[in-house]
Design an enzyme around this catalytic site. Structure first.
Site, PDB file in Angstrom:
ATOM      1  CE  LYS A  92      55.374  69.709  75.208  1.00  0.00           C
ATOM      2  NZ  LYS A  92      55.126  71.136  74.858  1.00  0.00           N
ATOM      3  CD  GLU A 114      54.132  75.209  81.298  1.00  0.00           C
ATOM      4  OE1 GLU A 114      54.939  75.839  82.006  1.00  0.00           O
ATOM      5  OE2 GLU A 114      54.426  74.763  80.163  1.00  0.00           O
ATOM      6  CB  SER A 381      54.898  65.642  68.772  1.00  0.00           C
ATOM      7  OG  SER A 381      53.540  65.268  68.968  1.00  0.00           O
TER       8      SER A 381
END
Length: 400
Positions: A92, A114, A381
């Site tokens: 991220k 969010e 990830s």
């Protein structure tokens, strides 16, 4: 194979998907963002600063390594792209660094975001702290409960976590509240969206910032093996990590596999398999596949993985599906949990539950992959520390 058409078009469309479906009050903000992003894309100083941050602060390039014991067990080569080794523990931060730099160029003093699994919230809080910006992160109450560690991490980093009690109390509802906030405070506030979703230019912008994953992986795989993988496998909720690794390979003869969450099973209705069984509709500003009823009302999603617990998917994934460029399958909670344990025990790597869905697909499809003598690249990830409590609760029977 033929080169793919470049998308999106000037209207932010990926075939029939994407676009802008937002209140009129947001159009000037989206236009402002589009102009700022186009200028940044062509500014060598922006790329120099972002590249330096990714190298010296985030820790890129992340390693790509053959998973020896898993490969031996399955009978074909499996490689892991280690996005879990980024600072903050997931992919991220590749995107939040880019968006925070944009926010600073645009003179925005307040950051909102969010988050579902909390990894995007932690990455946003981290980047905001680095540049001395105030950050507020919307998070569904259900996710606040199951990702308590990441809530505390965001607070440690100086961000305010705002629990959302509406709807299913998960990522969809957190996104609703963040958009409401942005509409009200658009002049001073930059909305850092965490996935390849939302109105144009967000899906393109997030894809571009995350495409560093695929660019690195393509070069690393060739350096290690002298060739390309036959399959790339990645989990899909909104779809940022998967599009990040897919994009650099879109014109290569490589099978792209997106793995959605089948939750308790597709037949139970408790899942997040948006492309697998969804219908076209509009959510959070763009047109894509959604989980919805016959009246067009958004249906609740379900997954043990908070990061996949979303009833929509990025419009470029919908496009890849419709033109046949990528295949999308679904993995249940139980299958993901089994893979969570197997990768931990075989490779000494505790994967995020999101990533465990991709590992589970490879294990499930091992017979045809073995017959093909496949070379499989899994995009890992994120790391699974955040999921330990959820896994323990599930295995002790404390779940729905």
């Amino acid at each position: 194979m033929a080169m793919m058409k470049e998308v999106p078009d000037e209207r932010g469309r990926y075939g029939s998907f994407g676009g802008r479906y937002v209140p009129e009050t947001l159009i000037p903000a989206l236009d402002e963002l589009s102009v700022a992003y186009e200028q940044a894309k062509h500014d060598p100083a922006f790329h120099q600063e972002l590249d330096a941050l990714l190298k010296d602060y985030v820790g890129r390039p992340t390693p790509l390594r053959r998973a020896d014991r898993l490969s031996e067990k399955l009978g074909f080569d499996v490689y892991l792209k280690r996005e879990d080794l980024n600072h903050t523990g997931a992919h991220k931060i590749n995107n939040t660094m880019g968006q925070i730099l944009l926010a600073r160029r645009m003179g925005k003093s307040r950051i909102i975001a969010e988050t579902g699994a909390g990894q995007h919230g932690v990455a946003t809080a981290t980047a905001a702290a680095l540049f001395g910006l105030k950050a507020q992160v919307y998070m569904g109450e259900e996710d606040v409960k199951r990702q308590a560690l990441n809530v505390y991490r965001m607070q440690l980093l100086g961000a305010e976590v705002i629990p959302v009690s509406s709807g299913s109390k998960t990522l969809k509802d957190a996104t609703n509240e963040a958009i409401r906030d942005w509409v009200t405070n658009v002049r001073t506030t930059f909305y850092v969206i965490g996935s390849v979703v939302g109105p144009h230019p967000y899906p393109m912008m997030v894809r571009d910032f995350q495409s560093v994953i695929g660019k690195e992986a393509r070069q690393q795989f060739q350096n290690l093996t002298g060739t390309l993988p036959t399959h790339i496998v990645a989990p899909v909720g909104g779809g940022s990590n998967s599009m990040g690794v897919f994009y650099a390979f879109r014109n290569d003869p490589v099978a792209l596999i997106g793995v959605e969450a089948a939750g308790s099973g597709i037949e139970t209705g408790k899942h997040a398999a948006t492309i697998t069984v969804g219908m076209k509709g509009i959510l959070h500003g763009s047109l894509s596949y959604l989980l919805q009823d016959d009246d067009g009302q958004i249906m609740p999603a379900h997954s043990i993985s908070a990061g996949l617990d979303y009833p929509g998917v990025g419009p470029e994934h919908a496009y890849f599906h419709d033109i046949g460029r990528a295949r999308y399958d679904a993995i249940t909670d139980k299958e993901a949990l089994a893979a969570f344990h197997q990768l931990s025990e075989l490779e000494g790597i505790i994967p995020a539950l999101e990533s465990a869905h991709a590992v589970a697909w490879v294990i499930k499809e091992q017979d045809p992959l073995r017959e093909q003598q496949a070379r499989v690249l899994i995009n890992l990830s994120g790391r699974g520390d955040k999921d330990i409590d959820s896994v323990r609760d599930y295995e002790e029977g404390h779940h729905d």
